[in-house]
Write a protein that holds these residues in place. Structure first.
Motif, mmCIF file in Angstrom:
data_model
loop_
_atom_site.group_PDB
_atom_site.id
_atom_site.type_symbol
_atom_site.label_atom_id
_atom_site.label_comp_id
_atom_site.label_asym_id
_atom_site.label_seq_id
_atom_site.Cartn_x
_atom_site.Cartn_y
_atom_site.Cartn_z
ATOM 1 N N GLU A 133 82.805 71.470 -42.968
ATOM 2 C CA GLU A 133 84.080 71.976 -43.483
ATOM 3 C C GLU A 133 85.159 70.900 -43.440
ATOM 4 O O GLU A 133 85.976 70.795 -44.356
ATOM 5 N N LEU B 240 88.440 76.689 -49.235
ATOM 6 C CA LEU B 240 87.309 76.872 -48.320
ATOM 7 C C LEU B 240 87.286 78.282 -47.779
ATOM 8 O O LEU B 240 87.901 78.787 -47.049
ATOM 9 N N ALA C 2 87.384 69.437 -46.292
ATOM 10 C CA ALA C 2 88.835 69.621 -46.152
ATOM 11 C C ALA C 2 89.573 68.301 -46.332
ATOM 12 O O ALA C 2 90.636 68.256 -46.966
ATOM 13 N N MET D 250 88.081 78.301 -39.312
ATOM 14 C CA MET D 250 88.928 77.133 -39.193
ATOM 15 C C MET D 250 90.269 77.547 -38.612
ATOM 16 O O MET D 250 90.754 78.646 -38.881
ATOM 17 N N GLY E 290 87.514 72.615 -37.376
ATOM 18 C CA GLY E 290 86.382 73.413 -37.824
ATOM 19 C C GLY E 290 85.089 72.634 -37.711
ATOM 20 O O GLY E 290 85.028 71.589 -37.063
#
Length: 94
Positions: free
Chosen positions: A44, A94, A48, A1, A40
């Motif tokens: 994800e 993450l 997020a 990311m 990303g």
């Protein structure tokens, strides 16, 4: 990311993001002191967005774009402290 924070964004930057917001600008942002950008994979970015909204009083929007690698960009709008807290919580989680 990948992560970036834009403090005190210019009106031009806000206009670019406004045109590309996934909600089509239906939700008004109000005052924006900072913008956190997170890029990303889709899985994800969904996680997020959830983490950011739970961590701080921010608004999260997906930003439409043309990425051949199928990456997703989120913009996290809010005051500087809240955007920083949201980004830090994403990095931690993450």
């Amino acid at each position: 990311m990948d992560f970036r924070i834009i403090k005190s964004p210019t009106q031009g930057t806000l206009d670019i993001l406004e045109r590309r917001r996934g909600s089509g600008g239906k939700q008004k942002l109000g005052r924006v002191d900072s913008i956190g950008l997170v890029q990303g994979k889709l899985i994800e970015m969904i996680a997020a967005a959830d983490i950011a909204e739970k961590a701080a009083g921010v608004t999260v929007e997906d930003i439409r774009g043309n990425c051949p690698q199928n990456m997703v960009l989120l913009a996290i709008f809010g005051d500087t402290a809240s955007v920083k807290a949201a980004i830090e919580k994403i990095k931690e989680s993450l």
